[in-house]
Design an enzyme around this catalytic site. Structure first.
Site, mmCIF file in Angstrom:
data_model
loop_
_atom_site.group_PDB
_atom_site.id
_atom_site.type_symbol
_atom_site.label_atom_id
_atom_site.label_comp_id
_atom_site.label_asym_id
_atom_site.label_seq_id
_atom_site.Cartn_x
_atom_site.Cartn_y
_atom_site.Cartn_z
ATOM 1 C CE1 TYR A 69 -3.229 2.966 0.818
ATOM 2 C CE2 TYR A 69 -1.851 3.357 2.734
ATOM 3 C CZ TYR A 69 -2.845 3.761 1.881
ATOM 4 O OH TYR A 69 -3.456 4.972 2.067
HETATM 5 O O1 LIG Z 1 -2.008 7.101 7.903
HETATM 6 C C1 LIG Z 1 -2.213 6.470 6.884
HETATM 7 O O2 LIG Z 1 -1.717 6.832 5.853
HETATM 8 C C2 LIG Z 1 -3.035 5.214 6.879
HETATM 9 O O3 LIG Z 1 -3.832 5.182 8.049
HETATM 10 C C3 LIG Z 1 -4.550 4.017 8.225
HETATM 11 O O4 LIG Z 1 -3.674 2.936 8.474
HETATM 12 P P1 LIG Z 1 -3.320 2.603 9.969
HETATM 13 O O5 LIG Z 1 -2.592 3.719 10.618
HETATM 14 O O6 LIG Z 1 -2.649 1.279 9.954
HETATM 15 O O7 LIG Z 1 -4.770 2.547 10.680
HETATM 16 P P2 LIG Z 1 -5.576 1.349 11.350
HETATM 17 O O8 LIG Z 1 -5.727 0.229 10.421
HETATM 18 O O9 LIG Z 1 -6.797 1.930 11.906
HETATM 19 O O10 LIG Z 1 -4.598 0.892 12.533
HETATM 20 C C4 LIG Z 1 -4.311 1.767 13.602
HETATM 21 C C5 LIG Z 1 -3.447 1.077 14.610
HETATM 22 O O11 LIG Z 1 -4.183 0.005 15.210
HETATM 23 C C6 LIG Z 1 -3.436 -1.197 15.131
HETATM 24 N N1 LIG Z 1 -4.393 -2.320 14.984
HETATM 25 C C7 LIG Z 1 -5.124 -2.471 13.861
HETATM 26 C C8 LIG Z 1 -6.028 -3.480 13.731
HETATM 27 C C9 LIG Z 1 -6.187 -4.379 14.771
HETATM 28 O O12 LIG Z 1 -6.996 -5.341 14.713
HETATM 29 N N2 LIG Z 1 -5.440 -4.223 15.900
HETATM 30 C C10 LIG Z 1 -4.545 -3.207 16.049
HETATM 31 O O13 LIG Z 1 -3.887 -3.089 17.091
HETATM 32 C C11 LIG Z 1 -2.517 -1.032 13.949
HETATM 33 O O14 LIG Z 1 -1.387 -1.858 14.102
HETATM 34 C C12 LIG Z 1 -2.193 0.450 14.034
HETATM 35 O O15 LIG Z 1 -1.131 0.651 14.898
HETATM 36 C C13 LIG Z 1 -5.433 3.720 7.017
HETATM 37 O O16 LIG Z 1 -6.050 2.462 7.139
HETATM 38 C C14 LIG Z 1 -4.639 3.798 5.734
HETATM 39 O O17 LIG Z 1 -5.526 3.639 4.642
HETATM 40 C C15 LIG Z 1 -3.971 5.134 5.716
HETATM 41 O O18 LIG Z 1 -3.331 5.396 4.569
#
Ligand SMILES: O=C(O)[C@H]1O[C@H](OP(=O)(O)OP(=O)(O)OC[C@H]2O[C@@H](n3ccc(=O)[nH]c3=O)[C@H](O)[C@@H]2O)[C@H](O)[C@@H](O)[C@@H]1O
Length: 439
Positions: A248
Site C-alpha cells: 500500500y
Molecule cells: O495514515 C495512513 O496513511 C493510513 O492510516 C490508516 O492505516 P493505519 O494507521 O494502519 O490505521 P488502522 O488500520 O486503523 O490501525 C491503527 C493502529 O491500530 C493497530 N491495529 C489495527 C487493527 C487491529 O486489529 N489491531 C490493532 O492493534 C494497527 O497496528 C495500528 O497501529 C489507514 O487504514 C490507511 O488507509 C492510511 O493510509
C-alpha cells in the site's frame, strides 16, 4: 455403431443427406411441390432472418446502454447542475470552483464534497462503490450527498472514456483525487487491487487531466505510510520515503513519483497530501477505531497489536474535520496547471504536505477512550504485531501545511472519538444501554 457414426459425421454431407434422409426429403418435396409455395417460403425465411438480425442489434445496443451507468442527456444535465458553483455574486471567496471528487462515496470524499458544496462550490463525484467494505455505507453517504445536490457517477477511475466525457461536459477547475485502494494490511491479501486503483487508476486519471482543456489543478491523497521505516520524528516532508513497509505504502509513494512526472512533462498543478490515520463519523469500517467499536458493542474480543520489546504502537490519529480543512486549503491555494492541448506552457506547482494531528496516541490508549465513551469494557487480546506491513508509530510535522495552507488541527482524539461514537450509535441504531442494532 458404424451406422450411427456415419449418420452423425457424414463424409459427403450433401449426398448422404439425400440418400439417408429419404423420409424428410419426401415431406419437403410435398411442401415445395409448387414454385409459388417455394417462393412464399423463401420470402418468409428472409423476413424471419431480417427481423431476427434487427432484434439482435436492438438487444445489443440496449444492453450496452443498460450496462453503462452513465451517458445520455438527462445524465449530462445532472452533471452540469451538480458542477455549477453557487456562491453569491460578488462573494469575497470569488466565483467558486467546479471540483471533480474521485472516491466521493468514501469517507474523506464524502466529507470534502459536503464541505465544498456547503460553501458554494460545484462538485461532481465519481466512485466505483466496490465491496472492499460494506457498500451500503457508501450508498448511505451517496444519499447524504444527493440531499445536498451533489451527484455521484458510478464508475471506475480506470475508465478513460468516462473521465474524458466528464471533462467534455464540465470544464472542472480542480480534481480532488481520493479514490484509492486503502488499508495497509489488506495489501497482503489482494495486491492486485492496489495496482489497479493506486497505480493504473491514477495514471488514467492523470491522462484525462492532462488532455482536458482547461487542465484542472489536482489535489490528491497520499499517505503517512510513505515514511515506512523512517524513525526520525516527527516525520517531515523532507525525510526519506524510500523504505515502504507495505505494498500500500509503495503504491502511494509511486503515486508521488508518477504525479511528479505529469507535473514535469505536462504542467499539471499537483498537491499530494500525506494523511495520518484519519478517523471520525461516516468512517471506514476496516480501520481499528471502527472495528474495535463494533466488536466492543457486540461483546466480541479485539486484537491489540504490540511492537517489539512490548512497546505499544502509536498513531497520529487525525480528525476528519481537520483533514477537510487541509483539503479545502490545498484546493484554495493550488496554483493553476499550465498545459494546453497536452503540452506544458511553463512550470506548475508541485507540493507535498503532511496532514496530521502532531499528537500521537498509543493503541491501548485509543481503546481506553473508546471504552469510556461506549461505557463498555473491551475484551482485549494483546498480540505481537505480525509482519504485515504495519509500522510502529507515526507522528507528523505540520509546519509546512501550517505555513502554506493555514492548516491547524483543533480536535484531539478524546473529542473526536466522542463524536464518532455518537454517530456510530445513531447510524447503527444503538440506543443508550441497549444491544439492539441494525448491524
Ligand atoms: O495514515 C495512513 O496513511 C493510513 O492510516 C490508516 O492505516 P493505519 O494507521 O494502519 O490505521 P488502522 O488500520 O486503523 O490501525 C491503527 C493502529 O491500530 C493497530 N491495529 C489495527 C487493527 C487491529 O486489529 N489491531 C490493532 O492493534 C494497527 O497496528 C495500528 O497501529 C489507514 O487504514 C490507511 O488507509 C492510511 O493510509
Amino acid at each position: 455403431m458404424r451406422v450411427l457414426e456415419e449418420d452423425l459425421f457424414p463424409s459427403t454431407p450433401g449426398k448422404v443427406k439425400i440418400e439417408r434422409a429419404g423420409a424428410m426429403n419426401r415431406q419437403l418435396h410435398r411442401c415445395f411441390a409448387s414454385t409459388s409455395t417455394m417462393f412464399l417460403w423463401a420470402l418468409f425465411l428472409v423476413a424471419m432472418t431480417a427481423s431476427y438480425l434487427s432484434f439482435q442489434s436492438f438487444v445489443d445496443t440496449s444492453s450496452k446502454y443498460l450496462a453503462a451507468s452513465w451517458g445520455g442527456l438527462h445524465w449530462e444535465r445532472q452533471i452540469r447542475a451538480s458542477a455549477a458553483p453557487r456562491r453569491p455574486p460578488g462573494s469575497a471567496a470569488g466565483a467558486g470552483m467546479s471540483v471533480l471528487v474521485t472516491g466521493a462515496a468514501g469517507f474523506v470524499g464524502t466529507h470534502c464534497s459536503l464541505a465544498l458544496r456547503k460553501r458554494g462550490d460545484g462538485v461532481v463525484g465519481v466512485d466505483n462503490f466496490n465491496a472492499y467494505y460494506d457498500p451500503s455505507l457508501k450508498k448511505a453517504r451517496r444519499a447524504l450527498l444527493a440531499s445536498h445536490g451533489v451527484f455521484i457517477v458510478e464508475g471506475d477511475i480506470n475508465d478513460g472514456r468516462l473521465l474524458a466525457k466528464l471533462f467534455d461536459v464540465v470544464p472542472f477547475t480542480h480534481v480532488l483525487h481520493l479514490a484509492a485502494q486503502a488499508g495497509v494490511r489488506y495489501a497482503m491479501q489482494n495486491p492486485a487491487s492496489y495496482v489497479h486503483s493506486n497505480i493504473a487508476g491514477l495514471v488514467t486519471l492523470l491522462e484525462a487531466c492532462k488532455d482536458a482543456d482547461p487542465q484542472p489543478a489536482i489535489v490528491w491523497a497520499s499517505s503517512s505510510s510513505v515514511y515506512g521505516l523512517n524513525d526520525k520524528v516527527p516525520f517531515s516532508e523532507r525525510d526519506r520515503t524510500d523504505q515502504p513497509a507495505s505494498l500500500y505504502a509503495a503504491t502511494k509513494k509511486a503515486g508521488e513519483e508518477i504525479t511528479h512526472t505529469y507535473n514535469h512533462i505536462y504542467g499539471l498543478s499537483i498537491t499530494g497530501l500525506r494523511f495520518f490515520t484519519v478517523y471520525g463519523p461516516w468512517g471506514r469500517p476496516d480501520m481499528a477505531y471502527f472495528s474495535f467499536t463494533r466488536n466492543i458493542l457486540q461483546g466480541k474480543p479485539i486484537t491489540v497489536y504490540r511492537g517489539k520489546d512490548r512497546v505499544d504502537l502509536a498513531r497520529d490519529f487525525t480528525y476528519i474535520d481537520d483533514i477537510v480543512k487541509g483539503c479545502l486549503g490545498s484546493l484554495d491555494t493550488a496554483g493553476k496547471s499550465t498545459g494546453t492541448g497536452g503540452k506544458k506552457r511553463g512550470p506548475a506547482p508541485y507540493r507535498i504536505f503532511n496532514l496530521g494531528n502532531t499528537a500521537p496516541v498509543t493503541v491501548p490508549n485509543l481503546v481506553s477512550i473508546l471504552e469510556k465513551h461506549l461505557r463498555v469494557k473491551a475484551k482485549k487480546n494483546v498480540v505481537e504485531m505480525p509482519g504485515n506491513g504495519d509500522v510502529p508509530f507515526t507522528h507528523a510535522n505540520i509546519t509546512l501545511a501550517r505555513q502554506q495552507l493555514g492548516y491547524k488541527p483543533t480536535t484531539n482524539l478524546d473529542v473526536g472519538l466522542k463524536k464518532f461514537v455518537k454517530w456510530y450509535q445513531s447510524y447503527y441504531g444503538y440506543t443508550r444501554g441497549s444491544k439492539n442494532s441494525r448491524q
